[in-house]
Motif scaffolding. Structure first.
Motif, PDB file in Angstrom:
ATOM      1  N   GLY A 203      49.880  12.187  70.676  1.00  0.00           N
ATOM      2  CA  GLY A 203      49.271  12.017  69.354  1.00  0.00           C
ATOM      3  C   GLY A 203      49.132  13.317  68.599  1.00  0.00           C
ATOM      4  O   GLY A 203      49.402  13.384  67.395  1.00  0.00           O
ATOM      5  N   MET A 204      48.708  14.369  69.300  1.00  0.00           N
ATOM      6  CA  MET A 204      48.572  15.671  68.648  1.00  0.00           C
ATOM      7  C   MET A 204      49.936  16.187  68.196  1.00  0.00           C
ATOM      8  O   MET A 204      50.066  16.741  67.097  1.00  0.00           O
ATOM      9  CB  MET A 204      47.899  16.670  69.582  1.00  0.00           C
ATOM     10  CG  MET A 204      46.438  16.433  69.753  1.00  0.00           C
ATOM     11  SD  MET A 204      45.757  17.626  70.934  1.00  0.00           S
ATOM     12  CE  MET A 204      44.014  17.318  70.720  1.00  0.00           C
TER      13      MET A 204
ATOM     14  N   ARG B 196      53.830  15.403  61.621  1.00  0.00           N
ATOM     15  CA  ARG B 196      53.601  14.767  60.318  1.00  0.00           C
ATOM     16  C   ARG B 196      53.040  15.755  59.304  1.00  0.00           C
ATOM     17  O   ARG B 196      53.324  15.655  58.124  1.00  0.00           O
ATOM     18  CB  ARG B 196      52.661  13.566  60.463  1.00  0.00           C
ATOM     19  CG  ARG B 196      53.343  12.339  61.047  1.00  0.00           C
ATOM     20  CD  ARG B 196      52.466  11.113  60.982  1.00  0.00           C
ATOM     21  NE  ARG B 196      51.193  11.251  61.660  1.00  0.00           N
ATOM     22  CZ  ARG B 196      50.991  11.066  62.955  1.00  0.00           C
ATOM     23  NH1 ARG B 196      52.006  10.745  63.730  1.00  0.00           N
ATOM     24  NH2 ARG B 196      49.794  11.201  63.483  1.00  0.00           N
ATOM     25  N   SER B 197      52.255  16.713  59.777  1.00  0.00           N
ATOM     26  CA  SER B 197      51.674  17.684  58.841  1.00  0.00           C
ATOM     27  C   SER B 197      52.749  18.598  58.266  1.00  0.00           C
ATOM     28  O   SER B 197      52.536  19.221  57.228  1.00  0.00           O
ATOM     29  CB  SER B 197      50.584  18.514  59.527  1.00  0.00           C
ATOM     30  OG  SER B 197      51.153  19.435  60.439  1.00  0.00           O
TER      31      SER B 197
ATOM     32  N   ALA C 112      50.856  14.296  65.108  1.00  0.00           N
ATOM     33  CA  ALA C 112      50.045  14.724  63.962  1.00  0.00           C
ATOM     34  C   ALA C 112      50.548  16.057  63.427  1.00  0.00           C
ATOM     35  O   ALA C 112      50.623  16.256  62.210  1.00  0.00           O
ATOM     36  CB  ALA C 112      48.574  14.821  64.355  1.00  0.00           C
TER      37      ALA C 112
ATOM     38  N   ASP D  54      47.522  13.838  52.863  1.00  0.00           N
ATOM     39  CA  ASP D  54      48.219  13.882  54.151  1.00  0.00           C
ATOM     40  C   ASP D  54      47.624  14.960  55.052  1.00  0.00           C
ATOM     41  O   ASP D  54      47.537  14.786  56.264  1.00  0.00           O
ATOM     42  CB  ASP D  54      49.715  14.143  53.942  1.00  0.00           C
ATOM     43  CG  ASP D  54      50.417  12.977  53.265  1.00  0.00           C
ATOM     44  OD1 ASP D  54      49.894  11.841  53.348  1.00  0.00           O
ATOM     45  OD2 ASP D  54      51.484  13.196  52.676  1.00  0.00           O
TER      46      ASP D  54
ATOM     47  N   HIS E  34      43.428   6.298  55.027  1.00  0.00           N
ATOM     48  CA  HIS E  34      44.865   6.547  54.901  1.00  0.00           C
ATOM     49  C   HIS E  34      45.320   6.390  53.455  1.00  0.00           C
ATOM     50  O   HIS E  34      46.202   7.108  52.996  1.00  0.00           O
ATOM     51  CB  HIS E  34      45.645   5.607  55.815  1.00  0.00           C
ATOM     52  CG  HIS E  34      47.119   5.792  55.749  1.00  0.00           C
ATOM     53  ND1 HIS E  34      47.748   6.906  56.259  1.00  0.00           N
ATOM     54  CD2 HIS E  34      48.096   5.028  55.209  1.00  0.00           C
ATOM     55  CE1 HIS E  34      49.048   6.814  56.046  1.00  0.00           C
ATOM     56  NE2 HIS E  34      49.284   5.689  55.415  1.00  0.00           N
TER      57      HIS E  34
ATOM     58  N   TYR F 275      42.576  12.644  68.385  1.00  0.00           N
ATOM     59  CA  TYR F 275      43.267  12.868  69.657  1.00  0.00           C
ATOM     60  C   TYR F 275      42.569  13.942  70.479  1.00  0.00           C
ATOM     61  O   TYR F 275      42.614  13.920  71.709  1.00  0.00           O
ATOM     62  CB  TYR F 275      44.747  13.180  69.432  1.00  0.00           C
ATOM     63  CG  TYR F 275      45.520  11.948  69.036  1.00  0.00           C
ATOM     64  CD1 TYR F 275      45.659  10.886  69.925  1.00  0.00           C
ATOM     65  CD2 TYR F 275      46.087  11.825  67.778  1.00  0.00           C
ATOM     66  CE1 TYR F 275      46.354   9.747  69.569  1.00  0.00           C
ATOM     67  CE2 TYR F 275      46.782  10.682  67.412  1.00  0.00           C
ATOM     68  CZ  TYR F 275      46.910   9.643  68.318  1.00  0.00           C
ATOM     69  OH  TYR F 275      47.591   8.502  67.968  1.00  0.00           O
TER      70      TYR F 275
ATOM     71  N   SER G  30      46.090  14.444  58.739  1.00  0.00           N
ATOM     72  CA  SER G  30      46.550  15.204  59.910  1.00  0.00           C
ATOM     73  C   SER G  30      45.375  15.807  60.669  1.00  0.00           C
ATOM     74  O   SER G  30      45.327  15.754  61.901  1.00  0.00           O
ATOM     75  CB  SER G  30      47.521  16.309  59.480  1.00  0.00           C
ATOM     76  OG  SER G  30      48.706  15.755  58.993  1.00  0.00           O
TER      77      SER G  30
ATOM     78  N   SER H 291      43.601  13.028  62.451  1.00  0.00           N
ATOM     79  CA  SER H 291      44.385  12.608  63.623  1.00  0.00           C
ATOM     80  C   SER H 291      44.218  13.597  64.768  1.00  0.00           C
ATOM     81  O   SER H 291      44.009  13.205  65.920  1.00  0.00           O
ATOM     82  CB  SER H 291      45.869  12.480  63.270  1.00  0.00           C
ATOM     83  OG  SER H 291      46.093  11.350  62.490  1.00  0.00           O
ATOM     84  N   LEU H 292      44.314  14.883  64.433  1.00  0.00           N
ATOM     85  CA  LEU H 292      44.124  15.907  65.463  1.00  0.00           C
ATOM     86  C   LEU H 292      42.731  15.808  66.069  1.00  0.00           C
ATOM     87  O   LEU H 292      42.571  15.897  67.293  1.00  0.00           O
ATOM     88  CB  LEU H 292      44.351  17.300  64.891  1.00  0.00           C
ATOM     89  CG  LEU H 292      45.801  17.706  64.685  1.00  0.00           C
ATOM     90  CD1 LEU H 292      45.884  19.021  63.920  1.00  0.00           C
ATOM     91  CD2 LEU H 292      46.524  17.814  66.016  1.00  0.00           C
TER      92      LEU H 292
END
Length: 162
Positions: A40-41, A47-48, A44, A134, A129, A145, A138, A141-142
């Protein structure tokens, strides 16, 4: 609901069966949680680094409700010690498991609570979301996780201390 049902139907027997392998199961939980956190990290971070219109970002937006639900179920099931907790609850509170109706109500209550919690988390995630940048997504998300990694570390610490 799965663990609550197993605990209500077979609580004492399952606790006895799982007890001898509880430590390896907990280490397996640690490994799975660490893998989920790392993956997941990594996602993320990737995606960043994308730009708007990036195909990777478009695939992210196409995540189906079914996939999101299955991810939540997988994270819930990762901790096999949960069934032991439910069994202990039934054994420790005789009125919870004294009759068939009590067991059904226990399962329905546990399932309802789990569903409500997961619905709350997924709804907040969906709302955020659509409304935050974004970069903020991110970071969230970080952080999420990171919490999964901390849960794994806490389980491992308990195993090492015990």
């Amino acid at each position: 609901m799965t663990y609550a049902s197993l605990a209500a139907l077979f609580g004492a027997a399952l606790a006895g069966l799982i007890a001898p392998i509880q430590v390896p199961l907990r280490w397996l939980s640690v490994a799975i949680l660490v893998a989920i956190a790392a993956r997941g990290m990594g996602g993320a971070i990737a995606r960043s680094r994308t730009t708007p219109g990036d195909p990777h970002l478009e695939r992210l937006d196409e995540t189906s409700p079914r996939r999101t639900y299955l991810q939540f179920v997988a994270l819930t099931i990762v901790n096999p010690a949960t069934v032991i907790y439910f069994a202990a609850l039934i054994l420790g509170l005789p009125t919870v498991g004294s009759g068939a109706a009590d067991k059904v109500l226990f399962v329905v209550g546990a399932a309802g609570a789990s569903f409500a919690w997961q619905l709350l988390i997924s709804t907040i995630g969906s709302l955020l979301h659509q409304r935050v940048s974004d970069r903020v997504m991110s970071v969230l998300s970080l952080a999420g996780y990171g919490i999964v990694a901390l849960i794994a570390a806490n389980i491992a610490r308990g195993l090492l201390d015990g």
